[in-house]
Motif scaffolding. Structure first.
Motif, PDB file in Angstrom:
ATOM      1  N   ARG A   1      51.344 -50.824  33.794  1.00  0.00           N
ATOM      2  CA  ARG A   1      50.504 -52.043  34.576  1.00  0.00           C
ATOM      3  C   ARG A   1      51.023 -52.747  35.490  1.00  0.00           C
ATOM      4  O   ARG A   1      50.313 -52.959  36.629  1.00  0.00           O
ATOM      5  N   ILE A   2      52.245 -53.038  35.501  1.00  0.00           N
ATOM      6  CA  ILE A   2      52.896 -54.053  36.738  1.00  0.00           C
ATOM      7  C   ILE A   2      53.029 -52.834  37.770  1.00  0.00           C
ATOM      8  O   ILE A   2      52.571 -53.395  38.752  1.00  0.00           O
ATOM      9  N   VAL A   3      53.350 -51.815  37.523  1.00  0.00           N
ATOM     10  CA  VAL A   3      53.522 -50.891  38.563  1.00  0.00           C
ATOM     11  C   VAL A   3      52.208 -50.613  39.347  1.00  0.00           C
ATOM     12  O   VAL A   3      52.209 -50.508  40.470  1.00  0.00           O
ATOM     13  N   GLY A   4      51.229 -50.072  38.318  1.00  0.00           N
ATOM     14  CA  GLY A   4      49.835 -49.937  39.032  1.00  0.00           C
ATOM     15  C   GLY A   4      49.302 -50.811  39.677  1.00  0.00           C
ATOM     16  O   GLY A   4      48.831 -50.687  40.684  1.00  0.00           O
ATOM     17  N   ALA A   5      49.149 -51.990  39.094  1.00  0.00           N
ATOM     18  CA  ALA A   5      48.664 -53.403  39.791  1.00  0.00           C
ATOM     19  C   ALA A   5      49.366 -53.530  41.078  1.00  0.00           C
ATOM     20  O   ALA A   5      48.777 -53.926  42.160  1.00  0.00           O
ATOM     21  N   LEU A   6      50.710 -53.552  41.107  1.00  0.00           N
ATOM     22  CA  LEU A   6      51.188 -53.804  42.316  1.00  0.00           C
ATOM     23  C   LEU A   6      51.080 -52.708  43.430  1.00  0.00           C
ATOM     24  O   LEU A   6      50.836 -53.026  44.606  1.00  0.00           O
TER      25      LEU A   6
END
Length: 307
Positions: free
Chosen positions: A83-88
Protein backbone atom coordinates in the motif's frame (compact mmCIF):
# COMPACT_ATOMS: atom_id res chain seq x y z
CA UNK A 1 -6.32 34.27 40.05
CA UNK A 2 -3.34 31.93 39.66
CA UNK A 3 -5.51 28.90 40.34
CA UNK A 4 -8.01 30.12 37.73
CA UNK A 5 -5.29 30.37 35.10
CA UNK A 6 -4.33 26.76 35.81
CA UNK A 7 -7.90 25.51 35.70
CA UNK A 8 -8.77 27.13 32.34
CA UNK A 9 -6.30 25.03 30.28
CA UNK A 10 -7.34 21.97 32.25
CA UNK A 11 -10.96 22.60 31.27
CA UNK A 12 -10.01 22.58 27.59
CA UNK A 13 -8.14 19.27 27.76
CA UNK A 14 -10.59 17.59 30.15
CA UNK A 15 -12.94 16.37 27.37
CA UNK A 16 -10.00 14.73 25.60
CA UNK A 17 -8.88 12.99 28.79
CA UNK A 18 -12.45 11.93 29.50
CA UNK A 19 -12.73 10.38 26.04
CA UNK A 20 -9.41 8.55 26.46
CA UNK A 21 -10.46 7.25 29.84
CA UNK A 22 -13.90 6.12 28.69
CA UNK A 23 -13.01 4.61 25.31
CA UNK A 24 -9.40 3.45 25.84
CA UNK A 25 -8.31 3.09 29.45
CA UNK A 26 -11.55 1.59 30.80
CA UNK A 27 -11.95 -1.03 28.00
CA UNK A 28 -8.28 -1.98 28.35
CA UNK A 29 -8.52 -2.42 32.13
CA UNK A 30 -11.80 -4.31 31.75
CA UNK A 31 -10.23 -6.65 29.17
CA UNK A 32 -7.30 -7.40 31.49
CA UNK A 33 -9.74 -8.09 34.33
CA UNK A 34 -11.96 -10.32 32.19
CA UNK A 35 -8.94 -12.29 30.95
CA UNK A 36 -8.70 -13.86 34.41
CA UNK A 37 -12.39 -14.79 34.52
CA UNK A 38 -14.76 -17.19 32.82
CA UNK A 39 -17.88 -15.52 31.48
CA UNK A 40 -20.15 -16.87 28.76
CA UNK A 41 -21.75 -14.41 26.36
CA UNK A 42 -24.90 -16.54 26.13
CA UNK A 43 -25.63 -16.15 29.84
CA UNK A 44 -24.46 -12.74 30.97
CA UNK A 45 -26.67 -12.83 34.08
CA UNK A 46 -24.21 -15.12 35.83
CA UNK A 47 -21.35 -13.34 37.59
CA UNK A 48 -17.83 -13.83 36.23
CA UNK A 49 -15.94 -16.74 37.74
CA UNK A 50 -12.28 -16.28 38.67
CA UNK A 51 -10.13 -18.83 36.81
CA UNK A 52 -6.69 -17.30 37.27
CA UNK A 53 -4.33 -18.08 34.42
CA UNK A 54 -6.51 -20.77 32.83
CA UNK A 55 -7.46 -18.57 29.88
CA UNK A 56 -3.80 -17.72 29.29
CA UNK A 57 -2.86 -21.40 29.34
CA UNK A 58 -5.46 -22.08 26.66
CA UNK A 59 -3.81 -19.38 24.54
CA UNK A 60 -0.50 -21.26 24.60
CA UNK A 61 -2.19 -24.48 23.42
CA UNK A 62 -4.59 -23.02 20.85
CA UNK A 63 -3.58 -23.95 17.29
CA UNK A 64 -6.12 -21.51 15.85
CA UNK A 65 -4.15 -18.63 17.37
CA UNK A 66 -1.00 -19.75 15.55
CA UNK A 67 -2.83 -20.06 12.24
CA UNK A 68 -4.58 -16.70 12.61
CA UNK A 69 -1.33 -15.00 13.71
CA UNK A 70 0.53 -16.38 10.66
CA UNK A 71 -2.16 -15.10 8.29
CA UNK A 72 -2.13 -11.68 9.95
CA UNK A 73 1.66 -11.51 9.91
CA UNK A 74 1.67 -12.33 6.19
CA UNK A 75 -0.74 -9.48 5.55
CA UNK A 76 1.36 -7.08 7.62
CA UNK A 77 4.57 -7.97 5.81
CA UNK A 78 3.04 -7.84 2.32
CA UNK A 79 0.02 -5.55 2.42
CA UNK A 80 1.47 -2.63 4.38
CA UNK A 81 4.55 -2.14 2.14
CA UNK A 82 2.43 -2.75 -0.97
CA UNK A 83 0.00 0.00 0.00
CA UNK A 84 2.78 2.45 0.86
CA UNK A 85 4.77 1.80 -2.32
CA UNK A 86 1.64 1.80 -4.49
CA UNK A 87 0.33 5.05 -3.02
CA UNK A 88 3.74 6.72 -3.28
CA UNK A 89 4.28 5.68 -6.91
CA UNK A 90 0.77 6.81 -7.83
CA UNK A 91 1.34 10.16 -6.12
CA UNK A 92 4.66 10.62 -7.93
CA UNK A 93 3.04 9.88 -11.31
CA UNK A 94 0.10 12.19 -10.69
CA UNK A 95 2.43 14.90 -9.44
CA UNK A 96 4.20 14.80 -12.81
CA UNK A 97 0.98 14.94 -14.85
CA UNK A 98 0.64 18.05 -16.99
CA UNK A 99 -3.03 17.79 -17.91
CA UNK A 100 -6.06 16.33 -16.21
CA UNK A 101 -4.31 16.06 -12.86
CA UNK A 102 -7.45 16.76 -10.83
CA UNK A 103 -9.44 14.23 -12.86
CA UNK A 104 -6.88 11.48 -12.30
CA UNK A 105 -6.68 12.28 -8.62
CA UNK A 106 -10.43 11.96 -8.33
CA UNK A 107 -10.49 8.65 -10.21
CA UNK A 108 -7.81 7.15 -7.98
CA UNK A 109 -9.41 8.50 -4.81
CA UNK A 110 -13.01 7.42 -5.44
CA UNK A 111 -12.44 3.70 -4.56
CA UNK A 112 -11.27 4.75 -1.09
CA UNK A 113 -14.72 6.27 -0.48
CA UNK A 114 -16.53 2.98 -1.07
CA UNK A 115 -17.83 1.27 2.10
CA UNK A 116 -15.58 -1.70 2.99
CA UNK A 117 -18.38 -4.25 2.82
CA UNK A 118 -19.70 -3.08 -0.56
CA UNK A 119 -16.19 -2.74 -2.00
CA UNK A 120 -15.23 -6.24 -0.87
CA UNK A 121 -18.39 -7.81 -2.30
CA UNK A 122 -17.86 -6.07 -5.64
CA UNK A 123 -14.19 -7.07 -5.74
CA UNK A 124 -14.95 -10.73 -4.98
CA UNK A 125 -17.56 -10.80 -7.75
CA UNK A 126 -15.13 -9.20 -10.19
CA UNK A 127 -12.59 -11.95 -9.46
CA UNK A 128 -15.11 -14.78 -9.27
CA UNK A 129 -13.79 -17.81 -11.21
CA UNK A 130 -15.77 -18.75 -14.28
CA UNK A 131 -18.21 -15.84 -14.38
CA UNK A 132 -16.14 -12.90 -13.15
CA UNK A 133 -15.12 -10.31 -15.78
CA UNK A 134 -11.43 -10.48 -14.78
CA UNK A 135 -11.08 -14.19 -15.48
CA UNK A 136 -13.22 -13.83 -18.59
CA UNK A 137 -10.80 -11.24 -19.97
CA UNK A 138 -7.79 -13.38 -18.99
CA UNK A 139 -9.28 -16.36 -20.80
CA UNK A 140 -9.82 -14.32 -23.95
CA UNK A 141 -6.21 -13.15 -23.72
CA UNK A 142 -5.06 -16.76 -23.80
CA UNK A 143 -4.52 -17.46 -20.09
CA UNK A 144 -5.63 -21.07 -19.85
CA UNK A 145 -5.31 -21.51 -16.09
CA UNK A 146 -6.62 -18.28 -14.64
CA UNK A 147 -6.26 -17.91 -10.85
CA UNK A 148 -9.15 -18.90 -8.63
CA UNK A 149 -8.47 -15.80 -6.53
CA UNK A 150 -10.56 -15.88 -3.33
CA UNK A 151 -11.41 -19.56 -3.88
CA UNK A 152 -7.77 -20.68 -3.84
CA UNK A 153 -5.75 -20.78 -0.56
CA UNK A 154 -2.64 -19.69 -2.49
CA UNK A 155 -4.37 -16.68 -4.04
CA UNK A 156 -6.81 -15.59 -1.32
CA UNK A 157 -4.39 -13.40 0.62
CA UNK A 158 -2.83 -11.89 -2.55
CA UNK A 159 -6.39 -11.11 -3.63
CA UNK A 160 -6.91 -9.19 -0.39
CA UNK A 161 -3.71 -7.28 -1.18
CA UNK A 162 -5.14 -6.38 -4.60
CA UNK A 163 -8.28 -5.17 -2.85
CA UNK A 164 -6.14 -2.98 -0.57
CA UNK A 165 -4.22 -1.59 -3.56
CA UNK A 166 -7.51 -0.73 -5.25
CA UNK A 167 -8.34 1.56 -2.31
CA UNK A 168 -5.03 3.37 -1.85
CA UNK A 169 -6.59 6.74 -2.69
CA UNK A 170 -6.66 7.91 0.93
CA UNK A 171 -2.94 7.32 1.36
CA UNK A 172 -2.19 8.67 -2.12
CA UNK A 173 -3.74 12.06 -1.27
CA UNK A 174 -1.49 12.38 1.79
CA UNK A 175 1.59 11.61 -0.29
CA UNK A 176 0.56 14.15 -2.93
CA UNK A 177 0.28 16.84 -0.26
CA UNK A 178 3.69 15.87 1.13
CA UNK A 179 5.30 15.95 -2.32
CA UNK A 180 4.02 19.46 -2.90
CA UNK A 181 5.87 20.59 0.24
CA UNK A 182 9.26 19.37 -1.01
CA UNK A 183 11.31 22.52 -1.86
CA UNK A 184 11.95 22.71 -5.59
CA UNK A 185 15.15 24.65 -4.90
CA UNK A 186 16.74 21.55 -3.38
CA UNK A 187 15.91 19.50 -6.46
CA UNK A 188 17.42 22.18 -8.69
CA UNK A 189 20.57 22.37 -6.57
CA UNK A 190 20.95 18.58 -6.63
CA UNK A 191 20.50 18.54 -10.42
CA UNK A 192 23.21 21.18 -10.81
CA UNK A 193 25.51 18.99 -8.72
CA UNK A 194 24.97 16.14 -11.18
CA UNK A 195 22.44 14.06 -9.23
CA UNK A 196 20.25 11.81 -11.38
CA UNK A 197 16.53 11.18 -10.88
CA UNK A 198 16.99 8.35 -8.37
CA UNK A 199 19.57 10.27 -6.36
CA UNK A 200 17.30 13.32 -6.17
CA UNK A 201 14.47 11.11 -4.97
CA UNK A 202 16.65 9.25 -2.47
CA UNK A 203 18.48 12.22 -0.93
CA UNK A 204 15.99 15.07 -1.43
CA UNK A 205 12.42 13.79 -1.70
CA UNK A 206 12.56 10.78 0.61
CA UNK A 207 13.88 12.61 3.70
CA UNK A 208 11.07 15.16 3.38
CA UNK A 209 8.58 12.30 3.18
CA UNK A 210 9.93 10.67 6.33
CA UNK A 211 7.09 11.82 8.67
CA UNK A 212 4.43 10.74 6.16
CA UNK A 213 6.10 7.38 5.57
CA UNK A 214 6.30 6.85 9.31
CA UNK A 215 2.63 7.74 9.71
CA UNK A 216 1.64 5.41 6.86
CA UNK A 217 3.69 2.53 8.29
CA UNK A 218 2.36 2.88 11.84
CA UNK A 219 -1.30 3.30 10.89
CA UNK A 220 -0.95 0.54 8.28
CA UNK A 221 0.48 -1.98 10.74
CA UNK A 222 -2.13 -1.16 13.38
CA UNK A 223 -4.91 -1.38 10.80
CA UNK A 224 -3.78 -4.75 9.44
CA UNK A 225 -3.31 -6.20 12.92
CA UNK A 226 -7.03 -5.43 13.35
CA UNK A 227 -7.92 -6.61 9.84
CA UNK A 228 -11.47 -7.92 10.06
CA UNK A 229 -14.20 -6.65 7.74
CA UNK A 230 -12.65 -7.44 4.36
CA UNK A 231 -11.50 -10.91 5.45
CA UNK A 232 -14.91 -11.79 6.91
CA UNK A 233 -16.91 -10.53 3.92
CA UNK A 234 -14.56 -11.98 1.29
CA UNK A 235 -14.59 -15.45 2.84
CA UNK A 236 -18.39 -15.47 3.15
CA UNK A 237 -19.06 -14.18 -0.38
CA UNK A 238 -16.43 -16.39 -2.04
CA UNK A 239 -17.83 -19.49 -0.35
CA UNK A 240 -21.36 -18.62 -1.44
CA UNK A 241 -22.64 -18.71 2.14
CA UNK A 242 -24.16 -15.70 3.83
CA UNK A 243 -23.29 -14.81 7.41
CA UNK A 244 -25.25 -16.86 9.90
CA UNK A 245 -27.17 -15.83 12.96
CA UNK A 246 -25.36 -13.67 15.46
CA UNK A 247 -22.98 -12.38 12.82
CA UNK A 248 -20.98 -15.63 12.73
CA UNK A 249 -20.47 -17.67 9.56
CA UNK A 250 -19.09 -21.19 9.42
CA UNK A 251 -17.08 -20.19 6.37
CA UNK A 252 -15.00 -17.47 8.05
CA UNK A 253 -11.44 -18.03 6.87
CA UNK A 254 -12.46 -19.67 3.59
CA UNK A 255 -10.71 -21.25 1.76
CA UNK A 256 -8.99 -23.64 4.16
CA UNK A 257 -8.48 -20.98 6.80
CA UNK A 258 -6.25 -18.88 4.54
CA UNK A 259 -8.14 -15.63 5.32
CA UNK A 260 -8.68 -16.36 9.01
CA UNK A 261 -7.07 -13.32 10.63
CA UNK A 262 -6.32 -12.76 14.30
CA UNK A 263 -9.11 -10.21 14.77
CA UNK A 264 -11.55 -12.54 13.08
CA UNK A 265 -10.63 -15.33 15.48
CA UNK A 266 -10.95 -12.93 18.43
CA UNK A 267 -14.49 -12.13 17.32
CA UNK A 268 -15.41 -15.79 16.80
CA UNK A 269 -13.96 -16.78 20.17
CA UNK A 270 -15.92 -14.12 22.00
CA UNK A 271 -19.22 -14.13 20.13
CA UNK A 272 -19.21 -17.50 18.34
CA UNK A 273 -20.79 -20.75 19.53
CA UNK A 274 -18.42 -20.97 22.49
CA UNK A 275 -18.95 -17.33 23.46
CA UNK A 276 -15.95 -17.19 25.78
CA UNK A 277 -15.53 -13.53 26.62
CA UNK A 278 -12.75 -14.25 29.08
CA UNK A 279 -10.61 -16.00 26.48
CA UNK A 280 -11.48 -13.34 23.88
CA UNK A 281 -10.23 -10.74 26.37
CA UNK A 282 -6.91 -12.58 26.50
CA UNK A 283 -6.70 -12.36 22.72
CA UNK A 284 -7.59 -8.66 22.86
CA UNK A 285 -4.89 -7.91 25.44
CA UNK A 286 -2.31 -9.73 23.32
CA UNK A 287 -3.42 -7.78 20.24
CA UNK A 288 -3.09 -4.47 22.08
CA UNK A 289 0.36 -5.41 23.39
CA UNK A 290 1.61 -6.39 19.93
CA UNK A 291 0.17 -3.23 18.37
CA UNK A 292 1.72 -1.05 21.06
CA UNK A 293 5.08 -2.77 20.71
CA UNK A 294 5.04 -2.46 16.93
CA UNK A 295 4.23 1.24 17.23
CA UNK A 296 7.13 1.87 19.59
CA UNK A 297 9.49 -0.08 17.35
CA UNK A 298 8.49 1.89 14.26
CA UNK A 299 8.74 5.19 16.10
CA UNK A 300 12.30 4.41 17.16
CA UNK A 301 13.61 2.77 14.00
CA UNK A 302 11.83 4.32 11.06
CA UNK A 303 13.80 7.55 10.88
CA UNK A 304 17.03 5.57 10.77
CA UNK A 305 15.65 3.56 7.86
CA UNK A 306 14.94 6.62 5.69
CA UNK A 307 18.00 8.64 6.69
Amino acid sequence: MLMRKKLVPLGFVLPAFAGLGLFLVYPLVASVWLSFHRIHVVNLTQPPVWVGLDNWRVLLEDENVVRAAKNTLWLVVVMVPARIVGALLTALLLNQAKRGRSVYRTLFYVPALAPPVAATIAFVLLLKPGTGPVNTILTKLGVADAPLWFNDPLWSKPSLVLLALWGIGDLMVIFIAALLDVPSEQHEAAALDGANTWQRFRFVTLPHLSPVLQFAAITGVIGILQYFTQAAVASSVASGTVTGGGGIANTFGYPNGSTFTYSLYLYVAGFGPRGLLGYASVLAVVLFTVSFGATLLLLRRFRTFVS
